[in-house]
Design a protein around this motif. Sequence first.
Motif, short mmCIF file in Angstrom:
data_model
loop_
_atom_site.label_atom_id
_atom_site.label_comp_id
_atom_site.label_asym_id
_atom_site.label_seq_id
_atom_site.Cartn_x
_atom_site.Cartn_y
_atom_site.Cartn_z
N UNK A 95 0.81 -1.22 0.00
CA UNK A 95 0.00 0.00 0.00
C UNK A 95 0.84 1.27 0.00
N UNK A 96 1.91 1.27 0.77
CA UNK A 96 2.70 2.49 0.94
C UNK A 96 3.98 2.51 0.14
N UNK A 97 4.28 1.41 -0.55
CA UNK A 97 5.48 1.31 -1.40
C UNK A 97 6.74 1.72 -0.65
N UNK A 98 6.78 1.35 0.62
CA UNK A 98 7.96 1.64 1.41
C UNK A 98 8.44 0.35 2.05
N UNK A 99 9.60 0.38 2.52
CA UNK A 99 10.13 -0.80 3.21
C UNK A 99 11.56 -1.03 2.81
N UNK A 100 12.25 -1.73 3.66
CA UNK A 100 13.62 -2.12 3.39
C UNK A 100 13.90 -3.37 4.20
N UNK A 101 15.10 -3.86 4.08
CA UNK A 101 15.45 -5.12 4.76
C UNK A 101 15.34 -4.99 6.27
N UNK A 102 15.73 -3.86 6.81
CA UNK A 102 15.67 -3.68 8.26
C UNK A 102 14.22 -3.73 8.74
N UNK A 103 13.34 -3.04 8.04
CA UNK A 103 11.93 -3.04 8.41
C UNK A 103 11.33 -4.44 8.23
N UNK A 104 11.69 -5.09 7.15
CA UNK A 104 11.18 -6.43 6.87
C UNK A 104 11.60 -7.45 7.91
N UNK A 105 12.89 -7.50 8.22
CA UNK A 105 13.36 -8.48 9.19
C UNK A 105 12.90 -8.12 10.61
N UNK A 106 12.74 -6.83 10.88
CA UNK A 106 12.19 -6.43 12.18
C UNK A 106 10.77 -6.95 12.34
N UNK A 107 9.97 -6.86 11.28
CA UNK A 107 8.60 -7.37 11.37
C UNK A 107 8.60 -8.89 11.56
N UNK A 108 9.54 -9.57 10.94
CA UNK A 108 9.64 -11.03 11.13
C UNK A 108 10.01 -11.36 12.58
N UNK A 109 10.93 -10.62 13.14
CA UNK A 109 11.33 -10.86 14.53
C UNK A 109 10.16 -10.59 15.47
N UNK A 110 9.43 -9.51 15.23
CA UNK A 110 8.26 -9.20 16.06
C UNK A 110 7.24 -10.32 15.93
N UNK A 111 6.94 -10.73 14.71
CA UNK A 111 5.95 -11.79 14.49
C UNK A 111 6.40 -13.10 15.15
N UNK A 112 7.64 -13.45 14.95
CA UNK A 112 8.12 -14.72 15.48
C UNK A 112 8.46 -14.66 16.98
N UNK A 113 8.34 -13.49 17.58
CA UNK A 113 8.48 -13.44 19.04
C UNK A 113 7.33 -14.21 19.69
N UNK A 114 6.27 -14.43 18.94
CA UNK A 114 5.15 -15.22 19.46
C UNK A 114 5.50 -16.71 19.54
N UNK A 115 6.62 -17.10 18.99
CA UNK A 115 7.12 -18.47 19.19
C UNK A 115 7.46 -18.64 20.67
N UNK A 116 8.16 -17.67 21.23
CA UNK A 116 8.49 -17.71 22.65
C UNK A 116 7.21 -17.77 23.48
N UNK A 117 6.26 -16.88 23.16
CA UNK A 117 5.00 -16.84 23.91
C UNK A 117 4.24 -18.16 23.78
#
Length: 173
Positions: free
Chosen positions: A25-47
């Motif tokens: 939608x916003x045509x923005x993003x980079x590797x840092x933002x992408x991998x940060x979102x993966x880390x946030x999402x996969x933090x639910x593995x711990x939970x």
Amino acid sequence: MKKTILVFGGIASLILCLFIISLSLFHTGNAIWGYSSMIIAFSFIYAGIRSYRDKYNNGLISFGKAFRIGLGITLIGSTAYVLIWCIDYYFFIPDFMEKYAASLAKEARASLSGAALEKKLAGIKQMSDLYKNPVMVVLFTYAEVLPVGIGISLLASLILKRKTPKPNWQPAA
């Protein structure tokens, strides 16, 4: 165990899908933002592992069982990520690879010359050609997200494994 995997895998999927949709939608993003979102999402593995250990397993869990829960959550989140990316790529941004390859080529031309530049440009062309095959799109996308989930699964399993109960341990309410 299945319920825990489905619930926490669903949460991870939602976060990963929201990232891809926002990218589109916003045509923005980079590797840092992408991998940060993966880390946030996969933090639910711990939970998820902790929830299973404390609610359903009397505060105990082996590394193997914890890792299986983590892998299940990873697989659900990664599959959702791949599906949403494929929909996004094929229906909304079909020129993504051309633009990405052009950007990589521009960076290479700015920093390399001679044989190194030619080798880099050949690699970019090969990657771009591979991306024309839908199976390769799926494999590249899994290769992007799965290692993050597997790494977090390993780490969470090592942290949360418990073979002997803690003194005075009470199940979570």
